[in-house]
Scaffold this motif. Structure first.
Motif, PDB file in Angstrom:
ATOM      1  N   VAL A   1       3.980  -1.137  -5.630  1.00  0.00           N
ATOM      2  CA  VAL A   1       3.157  -0.195  -4.873  1.00  0.00           C
ATOM      3  C   VAL A   1       1.769  -0.044  -5.497  1.00  0.00           C
ATOM      4  O   VAL A   1       1.633   0.139  -6.705  1.00  0.00           O
ATOM      5  CB  VAL A   1       3.846   1.183  -4.796  1.00  0.00           C
ATOM      6  N   VAL A   2       0.767  -0.119  -4.639  1.00  0.00           N
ATOM      7  CA  VAL A   2      -0.623   0.117  -5.045  1.00  0.00           C
ATOM      8  C   VAL A   2      -1.119   1.334  -4.258  1.00  0.00           C
ATOM      9  O   VAL A   2      -1.228   1.265  -3.031  1.00  0.00           O
ATOM     10  CB  VAL A   2      -1.514  -1.106  -4.748  1.00  0.00           C
ATOM     11  N   PRO A   3      -1.421   2.447  -4.928  1.00  0.00           N
ATOM     12  CA  PRO A   3      -1.888   3.638  -4.208  1.00  0.00           C
ATOM     13  C   PRO A   3      -3.219   3.387  -3.491  1.00  0.00           C
ATOM     14  O   PRO A   3      -4.202   2.982  -4.107  1.00  0.00           O
ATOM     15  CB  PRO A   3      -2.058   4.685  -5.320  1.00  0.00           C
TER      16      PRO A   3
ATOM     17  N   PHE B   1       8.991   4.488  -3.206  1.00  0.00           N
ATOM     18  CA  PHE B   1       8.960   3.045  -2.957  1.00  0.00           C
ATOM     19  C   PHE B   1       8.959   2.268  -4.275  1.00  0.00           C
ATOM     20  O   PHE B   1       9.585   1.204  -4.384  1.00  0.00           O
ATOM     21  CB  PHE B   1       7.743   2.669  -2.109  1.00  0.00           C
ATOM     22  N   THR B   2       8.277   2.785  -5.269  1.00  0.00           N
ATOM     23  CA  THR B   2       8.272   2.127  -6.584  1.00  0.00           C
ATOM     24  C   THR B   2       9.676   2.106  -7.169  1.00  0.00           C
ATOM     25  O   THR B   2      10.127   1.077  -7.705  1.00  0.00           O
ATOM     26  CB  THR B   2       7.315   2.864  -7.546  1.00  0.00           C
TER      27      THR B   2
ATOM     28  N   ALA C   1       0.829  -1.209   0.000  1.00  0.00           N
ATOM     29  CA  ALA C   1       0.000   0.000   0.000  1.00  0.00           C
ATOM     30  C   ALA C   1       0.860   1.254   0.000  1.00  0.00           C
ATOM     31  O   ALA C   1       1.728   1.430   0.848  1.00  0.00           O
ATOM     32  CB  ALA C   1      -0.931   0.002   1.211  1.00  0.00           C
ATOM     33  N   GLY C   2       0.598   2.120  -0.967  1.00  0.00           N
ATOM     34  CA  GLY C   2       1.283   3.401  -1.031  1.00  0.00           C
ATOM     35  C   GLY C   2       0.317   4.540  -0.773  1.00  0.00           C
ATOM     36  O   GLY C   2      -0.893   4.344  -0.676  1.00  0.00           O
ATOM     37  N   SER C   3       0.830   5.740  -0.676  1.00  0.00           N
ATOM     38  CA  SER C   3       0.020   6.898  -0.316  1.00  0.00           C
ATOM     39  C   SER C   3      -0.624   7.550  -1.530  1.00  0.00           C
ATOM     40  O   SER C   3       0.044   7.824  -2.529  1.00  0.00           O
ATOM     41  CB  SER C   3       0.889   7.935   0.403  1.00  0.00           C
TER      42      SER C   3
END
Length: 332
Positions: free
Chosen positions: A183-185, A176-177, A164-166
């Motif tokens: 990463v999944v926003p 992070f990517t 999970a990303g922001s």
């Protein structure tokens, strides 16, 4: 002019004066209602009312019912919300350089965090004010860990998962990517749904949040490594603050800082309690080897290039100032 008319006019004037000095402020919070954090906020609201003789009142909208941090900031800018409790992600969306204190692996201890806060909060508070917000108090609440539905020890373990990303601060997700993570926003308010649907299977956050929001039930592995301190803030729009009579400012600020100091003193105890509750309900702590630790540190150091610099989250000048002060502190 008869007596009844005089009384009516006087009553109307008194009501008008009362309304002028009656201010109802709306405070948005992601903190779940009934938690110790939320109870501290309610005490602050009570203190503000008492200090102002009931003229400054706070209505708390807890548990993210106002929306995501991005929604809250937008609503503060247009006057629909007056105050908010924000995480470092939300604060970064207003004043990006404030993220300097949340860069993974930059700070190693509470002592270092306290020192950097003492050195840089005046500078950062000026940055918030220049963007239309007043920082009432800084709040620190423990440290961030990584949680996942499978055991994670090495960076490669996490790279195999959906992380999970922001949404509020895409620059953090981009960092992070660039480090190689999938990463999944996802917004903070949607983490539980994301875990339930399989859209994500890992996230980073404070143990207190993982327990309060019940995220750990679907991601019952906690990597035993502290990424960065949990730093938040209680802010009020400059527009709303100007409506508060000046004579109350000093005491109201003191009450907000007192509430935040309660977060400080209680953070370690609440974090330990949250971890114990999760352990009793299936949490597994994944202990790292020294080799794993340095793998994480090396990959995070590489990620700084995605966070610091021109057109990045943190300006190079601010990063240099913070790391320079940190080096001085460590060499004392």
């Amino acid at each position: 002019m008869n007596k009844r008319l005089i009384i009516l006019i006087c009553t109307s004037l008194l009501l008008a004066v009362s309304n002028i000095y009656s201010l109802n402020l709306k405070l948005a919070s992601l903190l779940p209602e009934g938690t110790e954090w939320d109870l501290n906020l309610k005490k602050m609201a009570s203190d503000w009312s008492e200090i102002s003789d009931g003229r400054v009142k706070i209505k708390i909208y807890a548990g993210g019912i106002v929306g995501s941090e991005a929604d809250v900031i937008r609503k503060m800018r247009i006057g629909q919300i007056d105050m908010a409790v924000l995480t470092s992600v939300g604060m970064t969306a207003i004043y990006p350089d404030s993220f300097a204190m949340s860069i993974p692996f930059l700070l190693d201890s509470e002592e270092e965090l306290d020192y950097i806060l003492s050195e840089f909060t005046p500078q950062f508070e000026k940055g918030f004010e220049e963007n239309g917000f007043i920082m009432l108090a800084w709040a620190k609440s423990g440290w961030i860990n990584i949680f996942s539905n499978k055991p994670v020890y090495s960076p490669q373990d996490l790279m195999a998962l959906k992380f999970a990303g922001s949404v509020t601060q895409p620059g953090i997700s981009e960092a992070f990517t660039n480090m190689g993570f999938n990463v999944v926003p996802v917004d903070v308010t949607d983490v539980l749904m994301g875990l339930q649907s399989g859209m994500i299977d890992s996230f980073y956050g404070a143990p207190m949040a993982a327990a309060s929001y019940q995220w750990f039930a679907l991601a019952p592995n906690m990597m035993n490594i502290k990424l960065s301190p949990v730093i938040g803030g209680i802010i009020i729009s400059e527009r709303a603050w100007k409506k508060v009579p000046d004579k109350y400012h000093t005491e109201l600020l003191a009450a907000a800082k007192d509430m935040a100091s309660g977060f400080y003193s209680e953070a370690a105890r609440i974090e330990a309690k949250a971890i114990n509750v999760m352990l009793d309900n299936g949490l597994q702590i994944n202990d790292l080897t020294i080799e794993d630790y340095f793998l994480w540190k090396s990959i995070m150091v590489k990620g700084i290039a995605s966070i610091v610099g021109d057109n990045k989250i943190v300006s190079y000048d601010t990063y240099e100032e913070v790391t320079g002060k940190l080096e001085e502190f460590r060499n004392r």
